[in-house]
Design a protein around this motif. Structure first.
Motif, short mmCIF file in Angstrom:
data_model
loop_
_atom_site.label_atom_id
_atom_site.label_comp_id
_atom_site.label_asym_id
_atom_site.label_seq_id
_atom_site.Cartn_x
_atom_site.Cartn_y
_atom_site.Cartn_z
N ALA A 140 42.58 21.26 19.45
CA ALA A 140 42.54 21.08 20.90
C ALA A 140 43.17 22.37 21.48
O ALA A 140 43.97 22.73 22.05
CB ALA A 140 43.69 19.92 20.85
N GLN A 141 43.09 23.61 20.47
CA GLN A 141 43.51 24.68 20.82
C GLN A 141 42.97 25.26 22.72
O GLN A 141 41.35 25.08 22.88
CB GLN A 141 42.49 25.73 20.01
N PRO A 142 43.60 25.79 23.31
CA PRO A 142 42.71 26.36 24.65
C PRO A 142 41.46 26.73 24.55
O PRO A 142 41.33 27.24 23.45
CB PRO A 142 43.91 27.14 25.68
N ARG A 143 40.71 26.31 25.39
CA ARG A 143 39.15 26.39 25.36
C ARG A 143 39.44 29.31 25.40
O ARG A 143 39.84 28.91 25.82
CB ARG A 143 38.41 26.51 26.59
N ALA A 144 38.43 29.67 24.26
CA ALA A 144 38.80 30.86 24.03
C ALA A 144 38.66 31.20 25.86
O ALA A 144 39.14 32.45 26.16
CB ALA A 144 38.20 31.27 22.98
N GLY A 145 37.52 30.91 26.67
CA GLY A 145 36.91 31.79 27.57
C GLY A 145 37.80 31.13 28.22
O GLY A 145 37.21 32.07 29.41
N SER A 146 39.19 29.83 28.75
CA SER A 146 39.41 29.75 29.66
C SER A 146 40.30 30.79 30.03
O SER A 146 40.88 30.60 31.22
CB SER A 146 40.98 28.75 29.62
N ARG A 147 40.71 32.04 29.20
CA ARG A 147 41.60 33.31 30.09
C ARG A 147 40.83 34.03 30.29
O ARG A 147 41.01 35.13 30.65
CB ARG A 147 42.94 33.42 29.27
N ARG A 148 39.98 33.78 30.59
CA ARG A 148 38.73 35.79 30.58
C ARG A 148 38.62 36.11 32.09
O ARG A 148 38.86 37.03 31.83
CB ARG A 148 37.67 35.55 30.20
N ALA A 149 38.99 35.06 32.66
CA ALA A 149 38.91 35.28 34.56
C ALA A 149 39.84 36.66 34.86
O ALA A 149 41.18 36.57 33.84
CB ALA A 149 39.29 34.04 35.17
N ALA A 150 39.70 37.90 35.32
CA ALA A 150 40.68 38.82 35.69
C ALA A 150 41.80 37.68 36.95
O ALA A 150 42.14 36.60 37.15
CB ALA A 150 40.26 38.92 37.07
N ALA A 151 42.72 38.41 37.04
CA ALA A 151 44.38 38.31 37.05
C ALA A 151 44.00 37.82 38.76
O ALA A 151 43.42 37.97 39.33
CB ALA A 151 45.91 38.47 37.22
N MET A 152 44.82 36.63 39.26
CA MET A 152 44.47 36.55 40.31
C MET A 152 46.35 36.90 41.25
O MET A 152 46.47 37.07 40.72
CB MET A 152 44.55 34.89 41.09
N VAL A 153 45.60 37.81 42.29
CA VAL A 153 46.82 38.90 42.96
C VAL A 153 46.80 38.66 44.03
O VAL A 153 46.55 37.84 45.20
CB VAL A 153 46.42 40.17 42.33
N VAL A 154 48.19 37.72 44.51
CA VAL A 154 48.49 37.11 45.76
C VAL A 154 49.82 37.99 46.47
O VAL A 154 50.61 38.81 45.98
CB VAL A 154 49.45 35.48 45.57
N ARG A 155 49.35 38.66 47.53
CA ARG A 155 50.05 39.74 48.34
C ARG A 155 51.33 38.98 49.43
O ARG A 155 51.74 39.80 49.79
CB ARG A 155 49.52 40.46 48.40
N GLU A 156 51.07 37.67 49.63
CA GLU A 156 51.48 37.48 50.49
C GLU A 156 52.42 36.27 50.38
O GLU A 156 52.48 35.74 49.78
CB GLU A 156 50.53 36.78 51.98
#
Lengths: 271, 257
Positions: free
Chosen positions: B140-156
């Motif tokens: 049940a390990q989290p999918r390896a690829g699931s964390r590859r996306a760049a961070a989402m940045v919210v400024r508002e």
């Protein structure tokens, strides 16, 4: 270039209509051609506060749905030149407002007026969303208490996501905080939130702080925007807010304890 | 222009556009669409379902935050009871519904339990979730690829009623998260401002996800489904810079530097 300004709050009874009437009157007093529209279909109050309820023939809803011309529905204020009122219907409900209809009316008003003030109904549903949809700027009316501040936060989110500017990706609606019913004594006793507390949560620029003033109710009862009463502290604070809306710098008044008067001082000395 | 007209159906504009971009030609004439969707769901981890006071204790827990639990969908996590005889899930589901929880499925079920789950009308979810016991979680390990996306940045600022979800990576928020707002991320959550709403990190089950915030006043924080509500947070940490991590079945909140 004309500006559409929505006066909104989320919560009811915080002073939206009083503020819309005062700001519109103040802008007209300063020589800007201004119209104030009542979006609270079914619960019309603006015409009462403006003291023109006995001159209403046609209204906003008639213009949208019944082919009445805008000029037939607009009511010219008797006290201030350049001020017009577009009242709403008492007998219909918010469903009578369509986005296309509102757009047409606002587009037509833009040709003739510098400022179009939209008095929003309470809530976050259709009526409130119609009132804010075409806005360029928003005055968020808030009382210094927790539930009002929360609702204002909610409406700020809606301004940022459900307005026309948000939907077509234009520059976002310019937001202003108008803190009303500010009662310094109760703030100092800790019964009400301080201006700073409200600012910390809402984080938008202050347009004005309107002190709690019994004259507001008296003026409403006789159908006079409080800004026309020079003795009223609330009226003076609204005049400051109008100046800031026009880009002037004005120091905030009525947010610090007043200096004791001479009589007060003498009484204290002798005590 | 969008394929054959089907009598009795009229697509709304936006639906038509979406459908037109679907490679599957036949879907044009369907009156529905099938879409994947991600939800965070409470997991009720059964440790000792036959405990005589099981329900009484559960009701006590619900009474603690009734709004939070009211009509909440619940997955029964069976990881801790794999080697036990199945209990009557029909009866258990009934009881949960009586207390206004909505059991929707089971996870980490041993084969012996599957029949019981089917009898109770519960869906069988693939092993997963941060609440699974360590031993039962090998697959049940989290999918390896699931964390590859760049961070989402919210400024508002994230205002009350708004939701921001970074469904693949980390979420960085540079302004306040208001009361009644929700932010969620598959990975870590950073809030460089007051956090007053709800924050869900590791929504795909990553227990290593963390939450960092400059000023903690959250209504609820959750990592991989393990959560605490504001009332349970140590008052000494409220209003302070805090980092939050998941330790098995509880969250660890510690003052940040």
């Amino acid at each position: 270039m004309s500006k559409v300004i929505v006066v909104t709050s989320g919560k009811g009874g915080v002073g939206k209509t009083t503020s819309a009437a005062a700001l519109a009157t103040g802008l007209a007093q300063r020589g800007h051609r201004t119209v104030v529209i009542d979006f609270d279909v079914g619960l019309r109050n603006l015409d009462l506060i403006m003291g023109c309820e006995r001159r209403v023939v046609f209204d906003f809803v008639n213009v949208i749905n019944d082919g009445i011309r805008l000029n037939q529905a607009l009511i010219k204020d008797k006290r201030v030149d350049d001020l017009f009122i577009l009242p709403t219907s008492q007998t219909r409900d918010k469903e009578a407002l369509t986005r296309e209809g509102v757009e047409k009316v606002i587009a037509e008003l833009r040709k003739e007026f510098s400022y179009i003030i939209c008095d929003s109904p309470a809530g976050i549903e259709r009526g409130a969303q119609m009132a804010l949809y075409y806005a360029d700027e928003a005055v968020v009316v808030t009382n210094p208490e927790v539930s009002s501040v929360r609702d204002s936060d909610r409406i700020l989110g809606i301004l940022n996501s459900k307005s026309r500017r948000a939907e077509i990706g234009e520059e976002p609606i310019k937001q202003h905080l108008l803190l009303t019913r500010y009662d310094l004594d109760r703030v100092q006793r800790g019964d009400m939130l301080k201006l700073d507390d409200v600012l910390e949560i809402l984080a938008i620029p202050v347009l004005g702080v309107i002190p709690n003033d019994p004259l507001v109710l008296q003026c409403s009862n006789v159908g006079m925007p409080v800004i026309l009463e020079p003795k009223s502290r609330a009226g003076q604070a609204y005049a400051d807010a109008v100046a800031r809306l026009l880009g002037e710098q004005r120091e905030l008044r009525f947010t610090q304890p007043q200096k004791r008067g001479l009589v007060d001082w003498l009484l204290r000395r002798s005590a | 222009m969008h394929g054959p007209d089907v009598p009795g159906y009229r697509w709304r504009d936006e639906v038509q556009r979406e459908v037109a971009s679907t490679p599957d030609q036949t879907s044009r004439s369907l009156p529905f669409q099938v879409r994947g969707s991600l939800q965070t769901v409470l997991a009720l981890r059964l440790l000792d379902p036959e405990h005589p006071e099981f329900l009484a204790k559960l009701v006590e827990k619900i009474a603690y935050a009734p709004d939070f639990y009211r009509d909440a969908p619940v997955v029964l996590d069976l990881a801790a009871v794999t080697d036990r005889q199945p209990v009557d899930l029909v009866a258990l589901s009934e009881e949960l519904r009586r207390h206004r929880l909505v059991p929707v499925g089971v996870q980490n079920a041993a084969p012996a339990w599957l029949e019981e789950a089917a009898r109770a009308g519960l869906a069988v979810f693939a092993a997963g979730g941060g609440t699974a016991a360590a031993g039962a979680r090998a697959g049940a390990q989290p999918r390896a690829g699931s964390r590859r996306a760049a961070a989402m940045v919210v400024r508002e600022p994230v205002r009350g009623g708004q939701q921001v979800v970074a469904s693949e990576g980390d979420l960085v928020v540079l302004a306040a998260v208001g009361h009644g707002a929700e932010i969620a991320a598959a990975g870590h959550i950073h809030v460089y401002a007051p956090l007053r709403g709800r924050a869900y990190a590791g929504i795909e089950g990553d227990e290593n996800a963390m939450i960092f915030c400059d000023q903690l006043d959250a209504e609820l924080v959750s990592i991989a489904g393990v959560y605490v509500v504001n009332e349970e947070i140590d008052a000494a940490l409220l209003g302070r810079r805090v980092r939050i991590s998941c330790r098995g079945d509880h969250l660890r909140l510690e003052p940040g530097p």
